[in-house]
Structure formats: structure tokens, C-alpha cells
Design an enzyme around this catalytic site. Structure first.
Site, PDB file in Angstrom:
ATOM      1  N   CYS A 105       0.810  -1.221   0.000  1.00 19.74           N
ATOM      2  CA  CYS A 105       0.000   0.000   0.000  1.00 19.74           C
ATOM      3  C   CYS A 105       0.845   1.274   0.000  1.00 19.74           C
ATOM      4  O   CYS A 105       0.306   2.374  -0.156  1.00 19.74           O
ATOM      5  CB  CYS A 105      -0.919   0.009   1.210  1.00 19.74           C
ATOM      6  SG  CYS A 105      -1.896  -1.489   1.374  1.00 19.74           S
ATOM      7  N   HIS A 143      -9.211   3.798  -0.993  1.00 12.53           N
ATOM      8  CA  HIS A 143      -7.837   3.299  -0.923  1.00 12.53           C
ATOM      9  C   HIS A 143      -7.507   2.404  -2.119  1.00 12.53           C
ATOM     10  O   HIS A 143      -7.436   1.178  -1.996  1.00 12.53           O
ATOM     11  CB  HIS A 143      -7.649   2.540   0.385  1.00 12.53           C
ATOM     12  CG  HIS A 143      -6.286   2.001   0.626  1.00 12.53           C
ATOM     13  ND1 HIS A 143      -5.130   2.588   0.116  1.00 12.53           N
ATOM     14  CD2 HIS A 143      -5.859   0.900   1.334  1.00 12.53           C
ATOM     15  CE1 HIS A 143      -4.077   1.882   0.491  1.00 12.53           C
ATOM     16  NE2 HIS A 143      -4.491   0.858   1.220  1.00 12.53           N
TER      17      HIS A 143
END
Length: 388
Positions: free
Chosen positions: A84, A334
Site C-alpha cells: 500500500c 484506498h
């Protein structure tokens, strides 16, 4: 050493983009950043591109040259993968290239498509950022991993689900005016507390959504900005990266995030600031507990106090240090390979004064972006300041 200016930023809306190809998403974000910077594509020296799971979600590897072509760039392109934190690491590499004098103008950012997979498939794809041998085979997913971290935090410092609910409420409210946010709607504390469990003690509103999207920023050397009369009032003055053991069971403690602490210390030393100088921050709140731990690693909250920062008003829009005015990962969304670039774009807009939430930080001069990979085995921190 030259300073590095943010000459332009670009984002796609975050959400479900259906069958739209990843290359089209990145092309949109890159075009917006290039238009914002008012530069010629032919002048770009490099592309630094973040992507995590494209080989699984789109069956497409070797994405960097593909994205350069989609963006209309004729330059070397490199893909960065750090789960991420992929786009955050890509931005860091772009900053370092400009500082080293090997580039004057770099496009950095990232893209992720996730909604082309169903929820189970996306969860399995994300899980490859954990330890396959000792975590994934045992059935661990990231909701369960962060649930373990949350329970460890509660056991060590106190706090509970109501404190996490205040973080979710804050970030949903922040996302309402943000045109790029996936969830532009408010929730209440009761909504969060009454939501179904995902992995105790985390419930639905403690988790970020599955998201498609892309981000891009144009970074330029101060010399290039001056020579070409660019309007680039924000500079990246500090960068730092930290690491930790991949698997939770191999760490000394899981109620804190030493990789992020290390990244912050390096970035602050690089820029010459302290935590007390931070006016606004965008942090990696993939789960609400992650925001609490991020605040402590950044020095915005003392150890054990991150959990109550939203409840006590410290990180709300009118607080001492507003956090995640974009809506954060929690409500803005996200798309994992794009998130680090999105944080830089949102902070730039906030500091320039053209973000819908800029009114809350009208006098801000210093912002910090905190981007984490996995259960914070990787972390990168950037310091942004309004140029003097």
C-alpha cells in the site's frame, strides 16, 4: 542540493470504475497533473509509478512503460511495489532523482484497479502483502491482522470501539465536500458502533473500502521552476522511509509502528522540522486503529493518546492538527497503488488553498504525508512546506 517543488497534481475520482482499464485511469490523473503544472509532456525526464496488484487484478505486469505510453510520456519509466506504500515510495524515488541532479522534471504517482475482483478475490489479492508462509496459510487477512493490532493496543493503552468510531465519523465528514472521495456522506458514532463486525474489535466503518483510482504529481527542481516560470508554491522538504519485520509474530510489539516512527524521524531531520511544526497531516488510515498508531509514530500524539485524538477534537478540522481532511483512506478510498500519490496531491491542494477543506488550514505552512505498506512493515513519510 536543489529543492523539489510540486508543480502539479492530478487525481481521478476514487470508487468503482467498472470495466475501465487501469491505463485509462492513470492517463486521466497524469493529464490532470500535467495540465495543472502547465508543462510540456516532452520535457518530462522520468515516470515513477506505483502499483501493487495489477498482475493479479488485470493480469498485467510490466506496467510502467505502459503507463508512460498512456500518459503520453516518452521517458524511462519504473514501477515501484511496496504494497500500500507503492506510490509513496515512487514519490520518494522521484524526489531523490531530482535532488541527485539526474532529473529536473518527474511525474510520480500510481494506480490500482480492485473492483474488477469480487470481495473475496480482492481480499486474497491484498493478503499477498503479508507473510505467505506463516500468516496467509494460517488464514490471516488484513482485517484480522489489524484487529490483532487493535486489541493489542487496547490491552496496552486502553481505549475501545467508541474511540475508533470518532475517527471514522471525522473522516467521513471530511470527505463530504471532496469531489474525489468514494464516500461523500456523513456517519454517526452510533452508525459505526452498530455496524456489523468485520474482525473484532473492528466493524464495517473501521475499514477502508475496495477502491479503483489513480494519482499523479509533477515534481520539478527549483531551477526548472524558475527557468520556466512555473507556479509551484509547495515543496517537498523531507523524505524518510522505515521498515519492520513482515509478519506480526516476528515483531517485538504490535501496538505501535516503529517503521513509521523511523520514517518520520528521517523525514523530519531531512526537512529540519519537528512534530510541533506540523499544521496538517494525511495519514494511512486503512483501518481506524491505523490512524491512532500513525499519529503516535508521527509525534502528533503521545504514546497511548492517538486513540482519543479525534474524540478530543485534536485532529478534527478545527483542532490543533487536522488529520485526513481529504477523508483519508477510510472515506476517500484506498486504491492501494495510488494512495501515496493521492496524499501528496491532497496536501498540496490544502497548502495551496484550492482544496474544499483549505479553509480549515488557511494559515498552514507545513504538512506531513504518512503512507504505510501491509501492517506497516513498510512506511514512507514526506514533509511538504509552503516555499518561502
Amino acid at each position: 542540493m536543489t529543492s523539489v517543488r510540486v508543480a502539479g497534481v492530478g487525481l481521478t475520482p476514487f470508487g468503482d470504475h467498472g470495466d475501465r482499464a487501469g491505463r485509462d485511469l492513470f492517463a486521466e490523473a497524469a493529464a490532470a497533473a500535467i495540465d495543472d503544472a502547465e508543462i510540456d509532456r516532452a520535457a518530462v525526464d522520468q515516470l515513477a509509478y506505483g502499483n501493487f496488484m495489477g498482475a493479479l487484478a488485470e493480469q498485467q505486469g510490466h506496467q510502467a512503460p505502459l503507463m508512460a505510453e498512456a500518459a503520453g510520456l516518452d521517458c524511462p519509466a519504473t514501477r515501484y511495489e511496496e504494497a500500500c506504500a507503492s506510490a509513496g515510495v515512487a514519490v520518494k524515488a522521484a524526489v531523490e532523482a531530482i535532488r541527485a541532479g539526474t532529473a529536473d522534471l518527474v511525474v510520480a504517482g500510481g494506480m490500482e484497479r480492485m473492483n474488477c475482483l469480487d470481495t473475496g478475490e480482492a481480499t486474497e489479492a491484498l493478503a499477498i502483502a503479508a507473510d505467505e508462509l506463516y500468516e496467509v496459510r494460517a488464514g490471516m487477512t488484513f482485517p484480522s491482522a489489524y484487529a490483532l493490532m487493535a486489541q493489542a493496543y487496547f490491552d496496552r493503552f486502553g481505549g475501545g470501539r467508541a474511540d475508533l468510531a470518532h475517527i471514522a465519523v471525522k473522516n467521513h465528514a471530511n470527505a463530504v465536500p471532496n469531489e474525489y472521495a468514494q464516500y461523500q456522506r456523513e456517519i454517526t458514532v452510533d452508525d459505526a458502533l452498530d455496524a456489523p463486525p468485520v474482525a473484532e474489535p473492528l466493524h464495517l466503518y473501521d475499514a477502508c473500502p475496495i477502491t479503483d483510482g489513480a494519482s499523479a504529481v509533477v515534481l520539478a527542481s527549483e531551477e526548472y521552476v524558475t527557468a520556466n516560470d512555473l507556479d509551484a508554491p509547495v515543496e517537498i522538504t523531507g523524505v524518510g522511509q522505515g521498515g519492520d519485520r513482515l509478519a506480526l509474530q516476528d515483531r517485538d510489539a504490535i501496538a505501535e509502528t516503529p517503521a513509521a516512527t523511523e520514517a518520520a524521524e528521517v523525514a523530519y531531520a531531512d526537512s529540519g522540522i519537528t512534530a510541533a511544526d506540523i499544521d496538517v497531516a494525511e495519514v494511512h488510515d486503512c483501518f481506524t486503529i491505523a490512524e491512532a498508531m500513525a499519529l503516535e509514530s508521527l509525534g502528533i500524539a503521545d504514546s497511548g493518546e492517538g486513540i482519543v485524538a479525534a474524540r478530543d477534537g485534536k485532529t478534527t478540522p478545527d483542532g490543533d492538527c487536522p488529520v485526513n481532511l481529504s477523508g483519508g483512506l477510510k472515506a476517500k478510498g484506498h486504491p492501494v497503488g495510488a494512495t501515496g500519490g493521492s496524499q501528496i496531491a491532497e496536501l498540496t491542494r490544502l497548502l495551496r488553498g484550492d482544496h474544499p477543506n483549505s479553509e480549515h488550514v488557511a494559515d498552514a505552512t507545513t504538512g506531513v504525508a504518512h503512507n504505510a505498506g501491509g501492517t506497516v512493515a513498510s512506511a514512507v513519510v514526506h514533509v511538504l512546506e509552503v516555499a518561502e
